[in-house]
Design an enzyme around this catalytic site. Structure first.
Site, short mmCIF file in Angstrom:
data_model
loop_
_atom_site.label_atom_id
_atom_site.label_comp_id
_atom_site.label_asym_id
_atom_site.label_seq_id
_atom_site.Cartn_x
_atom_site.Cartn_y
_atom_site.Cartn_z
N LYS A 98 3.00 11.96 -3.48
CA LYS A 98 1.99 11.26 -4.28
C LYS A 98 0.89 12.21 -4.75
O LYS A 98 0.24 11.99 -5.75
CB LYS A 98 1.41 10.13 -3.43
CG LYS A 98 0.45 9.21 -4.14
CD LYS A 98 -0.03 8.13 -3.18
CE LYS A 98 -1.25 7.39 -3.66
NZ LYS A 98 -1.76 6.50 -2.62
N GLU A 152 -7.19 0.78 -4.22
CA GLU A 152 -7.15 0.67 -2.75
C GLU A 152 -8.48 0.17 -2.16
O GLU A 152 -8.47 -0.75 -1.34
CB GLU A 152 -6.76 2.02 -2.15
CG GLU A 152 -5.27 2.32 -2.35
CD GLU A 152 -4.93 3.79 -2.21
OE1 GLU A 152 -5.79 4.57 -1.77
OE2 GLU A 152 -3.79 4.17 -2.53
N ASP A 199 -13.03 5.47 1.61
CA ASP A 199 -11.58 5.52 1.77
C ASP A 199 -11.10 6.97 1.80
O ASP A 199 -10.99 7.62 0.76
CB ASP A 199 -10.94 4.75 0.61
CG ASP A 199 -9.41 4.77 0.65
OD1 ASP A 199 -8.84 5.42 1.55
OD2 ASP A 199 -8.79 4.14 -0.22
N ASP A 257 0.87 -1.16 0.00
CA ASP A 257 0.00 0.00 0.00
C ASP A 257 0.91 1.22 0.00
O ASP A 257 1.53 1.54 1.01
CB ASP A 257 -0.89 -0.02 1.25
CG ASP A 257 -1.68 1.27 1.43
OD1 ASP A 257 -1.70 2.10 0.50
OD2 ASP A 257 -2.28 1.43 2.51
#
Lengths: 342, 551
Positions: B85, B186, B208, B23
């Site tokens: 990111k 994810e 999420d 992850d």
């Protein structure tokens, strides 16, 4: 990673007790292409002890000739090829080019270098066997090829070996409609549809065959094509509106979903404004295409009943009425009328 | 040759190499692996199961990655890269990148082709390079734990990452010496981790909220099959936004108590943000948090005292609108489905930001049921990735087919082409199950036209310019003919890896022009080579500093 994997420990299954039934399909043919007569005969005998019917070719050219229709052997054959040189590569190409490639495995024999092996694998050879080898080696290798192909045998109710089953499904791909592809009746429920699609996905999804991708790209690609079509079928049939339109298209002779047809049908059903009315119009179109004019008109009237006075629907109902009158006088017109516009 | 003696088999399958699940988060990263049917979240040498996705470039040339780098965040924020990111896939001049640049203390510069690059200690790094360093650290942790080489991984990304962002992530993996077996969404990974082996028959939503992104995925679990029904998200919405709000509040307090010039000392922002993050975390446990912290300011000879009291009410007043934005995206996801949020069987929370009580409370209100509380939101994604990794590396067997989970995923963004006047025509809409393909017929628009260029886009906007350009396909050598007479059928395909490929065929001659668009993550061969070179030296530096000795 090391370039030479360590020698495998033989699986206990692979002893003299390996019976032909374990992996040989009934009536399977083994084509041997070997230029030396003695070797050819020895290989043939070896294959016969494994339960295969040997067919002997004098070389790659002869083998290629035997792979050309109408000489094409039946389903479930094991091809054994010899010689890693150019003629064999050409033969592999020939094999790969056969649209309905029906075989168990292509095995190259020899003592070639790693490059030659890689070239053969890339050309579609399933396995490579180095001299010298014995019956058990051949059996073990054939079994491993058969097992690798096993995924495909779970396709539908078709019996193993799987390769044969996928090949068969593949051959039919352009000839069957979505219901036949999923082996479902036309009136299958949404639950049945989902269940069947899930069943198929478990065995046919490309993720299940990832291991095939590098060594056997042609098998993987075929599975991928097959799965894409299953998914396409599922997407259309699991959406009630699309399924209705697909059923109309089916009645008109189509097998696959076509956006242009969908657009036309949407236009047609837009004569009604309510969703129930639109569904009824699509139903009418399907029934009409099947030559069931009486039921078709009933569906149009049902749409009209939902919004009485809508000009587009009154006009359509008028068309149906006229056609029904013609058919009443001459029933042979029904089929002809089904083809054109109402 | 008919001797019964055994010869080694050429086709012996080598032992299946292990596939780890990583992850790669905005804030934290986590690695897991499946061993004998059990998933293990792999701890580092110090027993930590989470690693900060941060890379610090020290003065002496060493590179520090992970938790150790996080310490540098407050000491040397200009040379410590975190939240990188969030830049991934945004052109340097995009509004998003501009906003980020204002917030982050390290230097971001313009690279080739509009790519944002990070400049630290006079050296430039492409974003995949930073991610590669984090991935390298994760790989290293896994190798130490497993005692064997790790060369394959499933890496997760936010569900709404576009193809170019996915390609960049894949590139980062490759730069870190990993074969990326699958780029996995994810939320899907989370659902897999949650439903694995439970034999569920349920509809689930995965909410999420990570550090920098928000995704919601609605999924149907029936036995071993996990079928994604719909997914939506925002790559610019996450826990960082909550931190930034709190940072703003704290800076105001500080400014009021001790006036100073913030622009002249950006490191103060980094320091205060760190405090804000800690306060946010404390508020997850306590109703009210009181804090006194000493801050160094250039305007004062001695460190000054920042004294703040924060309550959950104040937090709610400051941050509720950020959380509310997530429900707009949920509405979008449900708009395509025949059922409402309240019809679901379960809601699963993923991402560290879902620990915030305000988030849980609002989620419960929206879905009409309390979210599952028995899942670790920090680890669940890596666990799911490890399960998928094991599934993808297993050789085929009937047993495997029946017992291992299968993901039926969808494409996260619409794929289209540019038509006249810069309009984007969608060919494969968002949320289409993969693998899928779409055919489209193109015709020449002028007489004797010998070339057709097709621009492939990804995104939801009707205006071509607002979407991400994946690539361009030029079909050259067309027949000379009057306009419209040459018709070319182009097939666009998305495979189970989410990769796009294109084939073209002249409808009249049947000539297949097997061109395939190579989507290159926006980097040229040369740039990638340069990254490889630069990275190998830094990876060596990182090995020395983090692991201590066996580079």
């Amino acid at each position: 990673m090391s370039a030479h994997p360590p020698a495998p420990t033989p699986a206990p299954l692979m002893t003299e007790s390996v019976g032909p039934a374990a992996w040989v399909a009934p009536g399977a043919v083994a084509l041997v292409a070997h230029p030396l007569e003695a070797q050819r005969a020895a290989l043939g005998q070896l294959l016969a002890t494994l339960g295969l019917t040997p067919a002997l070719a004098t070389g790659a050219a002869d083998a290629a000739a035997r792979l050309t229709p109408p000489a094409l052997p039946p389903l479930g054959s094991l091809w054994v090829l010899f010689d890693e040189g150019a003629p064999t590569l050409a033969l592999c190409e020939r094999l790969a080019a056969i649209p309905q490639r029906v075989f168990w495995g292509v095995v190259a024999l020899g003592q070639g270098a790693a490059e030659a092996r890689a070239a053969l694998m890339a050309a579609g050879v399933d396995a490579y066997l180095s001299y010298p080898f014995g019956r058990d080696d051949l059996a073990r290798l054939a079994l491993s090829v058969a097992q690798r192909r096993a995924p495909v045998s779970a396709f539908g109710a078709l019996p193993p070996p799987l390769g044969t089953a996928v090949d068969k499904a593949w051959m039919q791909l352009e000839r069957v409609d979505y219901y036949a592809l999923l082996e479902l009746p036309r009136d299958a429920s949404a639950e049945q549809l989902q269940q069947r699609f899930h069943q198929r996905s478990l065995v046919l999804h490309p993720d299940r065959h990832r291991a095939l991708k590098a060594p056997f790209p042609h098998v993987y690609d075929k599975l991928n094509e097959l799965y894409k079509r299953l998914l396409e079928a599922y997407r259309v049939l699991s959406d009630p509106e699309r399924r209705l339109m697909y059923d109309v298209a089916l009645a008109r002779g189509a097998r696959r979903w076509d956006e242009r047809v969908a657009l036309e049908l949407r236009e047609l059903s837009a004569r009604a404004t309510r969703p129930e009315g639109r569904r009824a119009l699509l139903e009418a179109e399907r029934l009409r295409r099947e030559g069931r004019w009486g039921q078709a008109r009933a569906a149009v009237r049902a749409a009209l009943a939902l919004e009485p006075g809508r000009a587009e629907l009154i006009e359509l109902d008028g068309c149906y009425e006229r056609v029904l009158r013609v058919i009443a006088r001459d029933p042979s017109c029904a089929a002809a009328a089904a083809v054109g516009a109402p | 040759m008919s001797t019964p003696q055994s010869a080694p088999l050429a086709q012996s399958p080598p032992p299946a190499p292990v596939v780890v699940g990583i992850d790669l988060g905005t804030t934290n990263s986590c690695v897991a692996v499946m061993i004998n049917g059990q998933v293990v979240v792999i701890p580092d040498e110090a027993g930590r199961r989470l690693q900060a996705s941060a890379v610090a470039f020290l003065e002496d040339g060493t590179v520090v990655i992970g938790e150790e780098a996080k310490r540098e965040l407050t000491r040397d924020p200009r040379n410590t890269v975190f939240s990188a990111k969030r830049f991934l896939g945004w052109p340097y001049d995009s509004d998003e990148a501009k906003r980020l640049r204002a917030q982050l203390p390290y230097r971001v510069v313009r690279g080739e082709d509009q790519n944002a690059m990070i400049e630290v200690r006079g050296e430039r790094y492409a974003l995949p390079e930073i991610s590669a360093l984090v991935l390298h650290r994760m790989r290293d942790i896994a190798e130490r734990y497993l005692g064997r080489e790790v060369t394959r991984a499933v890496i997760t990304v936010p569900a709404n990452f576009n193809d170019s962002q996915r390609q960049m992530t894949k590139l980062a993996g490759e730069l870190a010496g990993l074969e990326v077996v699958r780029i996995l969404n994810e939320p899907t990974a989370a659902a897999l981790a949650y439903g694995y082996g439970k034999g569920l028959d349920a509809s689930l939503a995965i909410y999420d909220l990570g550090g920098g992104t928000f995704d919601v995925t609605v999924l149907r679990a029936s036995g071993n099959i996990f079928e994604v029904l719909s997914t939506s998200g925002d790559t610019y919405l996450g826990g960082d936004d909550l931190d930034n709000r709190l940072t703003r509040v704290l800076l105001l307090y500080l400014q009021k108590q001790h006036p100073f010039n913030l622009d002249a000392q950006p490191e103060v922002r980094g320091f205060v943000k760190h405090i804000a993050e800690n306060m946010k975390k404390a508020l997850s446990t306590y109703e009210r948090v009181q804090l006194t912290e000493r801050v160094k300011l250039a305007e004062y000879p001695e460190p000054v005292e920042l004294s703040v009291a924060l309550s959950r009410d104040l937090f709610r007043a400051q941050c509720a609108d950020i959380v509310e934005r997530t429900f707009k995206i949920c509405d979008e996801a449900f708009s395509r489905l025949p059922f409402a949020p309240r019809d679901l069987s379960d809601v699963i929370l993923v991402g560290g930001s879902t620990r915030v009580p305000l988030v849980r409370e609002l989620v419960e209100r929206y879905f009409g049921r309390p979210p599952r509380a028995d899942i670790d939101p920090d680890e669940v994604v890596a666990v799911g990735a490890a399960i998928q990794g094991a599934m993808l590396s297993a050789p085929f067997s009937v047993e495997h087919t029946l017992s291992s989970p299968l993901l039926l995923d969808v494409t996260p963004a619409s794929l289209g082409v540019v038509t006249i006047q810069g309009i984007c025509e969608v060919l494969i809409p968002k949320n289409t199950p993969v693998p899928c393909e779409c055919r489209k017929v193109f015709a020449t628009t002028s007489d004797q036209q010998r070339e057709v260029t097709i621009q492939v886009l990804q995104g939801e906007s009707r205006a071509a310019a607002e979407n991400v350009k994946l690539g361009e396909l030029t079909l050259a050598g067309l027949r000379a003919a009057p306009r419209g007479a040459v018709q070319i059928e182009v097939t666009f395909e998305i495979d189970t890896d989410g990769l796009v490929s294109i084939r073209a065929r002249d409808l009249h001659t049947g000539v297949e022009q097997a061109s395939s668009v190579k989507v290159s993550a926006g980097y040229s061969e040369r740039e990638v080579r340069a990254m490889r070179g630069q990275l190998s030296s830094h990876v060596r530096a990182a090995d020395v500093s983090v692991v201590g000795g066996d580079a």
